[in-house]
Design an enzyme around this catalytic site. Structure first.
Site, PDB file in Angstrom:
ATOM      1  N   GLN A   1       0.840  -1.197   0.000  1.00  0.00           N
ATOM      2  CA  GLN A   1       0.000   0.000   0.000  1.00  0.00           C
ATOM      3  C   GLN A   1       0.881   1.255   0.000  1.00  0.00           C
ATOM      4  O   GLN A   1       0.616   2.232  -0.684  1.00  0.00           O
ATOM      5  CB  GLN A   1      -0.886  -0.020   1.254  1.00  0.00           C
ATOM      6  CG  GLN A   1      -1.993   1.001   1.249  1.00  0.00           C
ATOM      7  CD  GLN A   1      -3.234   0.498   0.539  1.00  0.00           C
ATOM      8  OE1 GLN A   1      -3.445  -0.690   0.414  1.00  0.00           O
ATOM      9  NE2 GLN A   1      -4.046   1.403   0.050  1.00  0.00           N
TER      10      GLN A   1
ATOM     11  N   HIS B   1     -17.102  -3.602  -2.061  1.00  0.00           N
ATOM     12  CA  HIS B   1     -16.259  -3.725  -0.873  1.00  0.00           C
ATOM     13  C   HIS B   1     -17.082  -4.174   0.334  1.00  0.00           C
ATOM     14  O   HIS B   1     -17.942  -3.426   0.820  1.00  0.00           O
ATOM     15  CB  HIS B   1     -15.591  -2.371  -0.598  1.00  0.00           C
ATOM     16  CG  HIS B   1     -14.680  -2.350   0.596  1.00  0.00           C
ATOM     17  ND1 HIS B   1     -13.306  -2.345   0.476  1.00  0.00           N
ATOM     18  CD2 HIS B   1     -14.953  -2.313   1.927  1.00  0.00           C
ATOM     19  CE1 HIS B   1     -12.761  -2.310   1.691  1.00  0.00           C
ATOM     20  NE2 HIS B   1     -13.742  -2.284   2.584  1.00  0.00           N
TER      21      HIS B   1
ATOM     22  N   SER C   1      -6.316   1.424   4.883  1.00  0.00           N
ATOM     23  CA  SER C   1      -7.232   0.606   4.080  1.00  0.00           C
ATOM     24  C   SER C   1      -7.640  -0.639   4.857  1.00  0.00           C
ATOM     25  O   SER C   1      -6.809  -1.282   5.512  1.00  0.00           O
ATOM     26  CB  SER C   1      -6.547   0.186   2.775  1.00  0.00           C
ATOM     27  OG  SER C   1      -7.290  -0.865   2.155  1.00  0.00           O
TER      28      SER C   1
ATOM     29  N   ASP D   1     -12.987  -7.232  -1.809  1.00  0.00           N
ATOM     30  CA  ASP D   1     -13.659  -6.684  -2.980  1.00  0.00           C
ATOM     31  C   ASP D   1     -14.161  -7.883  -3.763  1.00  0.00           C
ATOM     32  O   ASP D   1     -13.375  -8.782  -4.089  1.00  0.00           O
ATOM     33  CB  ASP D   1     -12.697  -5.860  -3.838  1.00  0.00           C
ATOM     34  CG  ASP D   1     -12.225  -4.610  -3.116  1.00  0.00           C
ATOM     35  OD1 ASP D   1     -12.912  -4.183  -2.168  1.00  0.00           O
ATOM     36  OD2 ASP D   1     -11.174  -4.079  -3.508  1.00  0.00           O
TER      37      ASP D   1
ATOM     38  N   GLU E   1     -18.740   2.151  -2.704  1.00  0.00           N
ATOM     39  CA  GLU E   1     -18.058   0.971  -3.223  1.00  0.00           C
ATOM     40  C   GLU E   1     -18.919  -0.272  -3.027  1.00  0.00           C
ATOM     41  O   GLU E   1     -18.772  -0.987  -2.029  1.00  0.00           O
ATOM     42  CB  GLU E   1     -16.709   0.781  -2.514  1.00  0.00           C
ATOM     43  CG  GLU E   1     -15.737   1.899  -2.798  1.00  0.00           C
ATOM     44  CD  GLU E   1     -14.345   1.633  -2.232  1.00  0.00           C
ATOM     45  OE1 GLU E   1     -13.442   2.417  -2.519  1.00  0.00           O
ATOM     46  OE2 GLU E   1     -14.178   0.634  -1.518  1.00  0.00           O
TER      47      GLU E   1
ATOM     48  N   HIS F   1      -8.217  -3.301   3.612  1.00  0.00           N
ATOM     49  CA  HIS F   1      -7.517  -4.441   2.992  1.00  0.00           C
ATOM     50  C   HIS F   1      -6.199  -4.710   3.714  1.00  0.00           C
ATOM     51  O   HIS F   1      -5.713  -5.833   3.722  1.00  0.00           O
ATOM     52  CB  HIS F   1      -7.269  -4.171   1.511  1.00  0.00           C
ATOM     53  CG  HIS F   1      -8.530  -4.160   0.710  1.00  0.00           C
ATOM     54  ND1 HIS F   1      -9.112  -5.302   0.223  1.00  0.00           N
ATOM     55  CD2 HIS F   1      -9.338  -3.143   0.336  1.00  0.00           C
ATOM     56  CE1 HIS F   1     -10.222  -5.004  -0.431  1.00  0.00           C
ATOM     57  NE2 HIS F   1     -10.378  -3.684  -0.377  1.00  0.00           N
TER      58      HIS F   1
HETATM   59 ZN   LIG Z   1     -12.028  -2.743  -1.136  1.00  0.00          ZN
END
Ligand SMILES: [Zn+2]
Length: 311
Positions: free
Chosen positions: A190, A281, A226, A235, A278, A228
């Protein structure tokens, strides 16, 4: 004598022709070179705005750096993890939204100010409710224990992976394939993506590092901010806005909470989350909380505050 001169002139004339041709060629070459120079100076040759492909390329170059073993296993999912932040459509969407809402731009800038960011503990008791966003990040280098989901090489936090797989299998029985598109992404990765884009913006828009970093944050989240990076988000299927019209999305809105997942970023909560809508997500919060959060109509931050839960 006259004949000899005549002969000499006759011998010279083909050479004259070649010289003339060469002269013309020189002029053409000079004109072309001048054209290229002007193009260079006017910036026409500067690459087009970044695309998902460009970011992958940049990242692939960086992967020659020494990686942790955990990051190494993530390399296999590298191609999939371009994620929500990197699509061009979203950039446009993000910028449009900022222009439309007065004051939004200021709050966005404040939201992403690094010096205001709190470092959160991802291993706290309520680990499934940990919030990361523009003002909250996990510590640098944090790596959860990871497991792959649904027979793929896409990774999530080991405590969450079985729930995703169970959800995947249940959907499959209903004829729905919840393809794991992008799961865990390392802090380091990231960071590389974010720094690369920041530097690109400094050059492309002639911005200071600080301003370029703020702009980059609207496309790629800063490291540690994030979900993630936590390994708690997936996602699903793709990262297109049109996902909200797909049958997979409809299934998720009806069943994801049964497996502990919630839709994290909606249009109406963008001012609170700082993230564009999103539909792809999905965030794990735990089966015991997902339904409550979903039914509350609040985003995670609001729900935690409303319930007096420290996060
Ligand atoms: Zn995402």
């Amino acid at each position: 004598m006259a004949d000899i001169r005549k002969k000499k002139r006759k011998q010279k004339s083909p050479l004259d022709g070649i010289i003339k041709v060469l002269a013309v060629l020189c002029i053409i070459v000079a004109v072309v070179l001048a054209g290229l120079l002007v193009k260079e100076m006017t910036g026409e040759s500067i690459p087009e705005p970044e695309t998902r492909g460009d970011i992958i390329t940049t990242d692939n170059i960086s992967t020659t750096d020494a990686e942790t073993s955990a990051a190494l296993s993530e390399e296999t999912t590298e191609k999939e993890t371009t994620a929500e932040e990197t699509t061009q459509e979203e950039t446009t969407q993000e910028e449009t939204t900022q222009e439309e809402t007065t004051g939004e731009e200021t709050s966005q800038s404040m939201l992403w100010a690094e010096e205001d960011r709190i470092i959160v503990n991802p291993e706290q008791e309520n680990w499934s409710l940990v919030v990361v966003n523009g003002t909250r990040a996990i510590p640098e280098g944090y790596t959860p224990e990871l497991s792959s989901v649904a027979g793929t090489d896409v990774l999530m936090d080991s405590r969450v992976a079985p729930y995703y797989t169970a959800m995947y299998n249940a959907a499959k029985k209903d004829g729905i394939t919840l393809t794991p598109y992008s799961g865990y992404r390392s802090y380091d990765r990231q960071k590389r993506n974010y720094n690369n884009l920041t530097e690109e913006y400094m050059y492309k828009y002639n911005l200071s590092r600080e301003d370029a970093a703020i702009k980059a944050a609207t496309v790629i989240l800063p490291p540690g901010t994030s979900e993630h990076n936590l390994g708690l988000a997936m996602d699903i299927c793709n990262t297109y806005d049109s996902f909200k019209n797909q049958k997979e999305y409809k299934w998720l809105t009806e069943h994801a909470h049964e497996y502990g997942f919630i839709l994290r970023y909606t249009a109406e909560k963008q001012p609170q989350t700082g993230i564009i809508p999103e539909p792809w997500h999905w965030r794990f919060v735990g089966v015991e909380y997902a339904e409550q959060i979903k039914n509350s109509g609040l985003c995670l931050e609001e729900w935690l505050t409303a319930n007096g839960i420290a996060y």
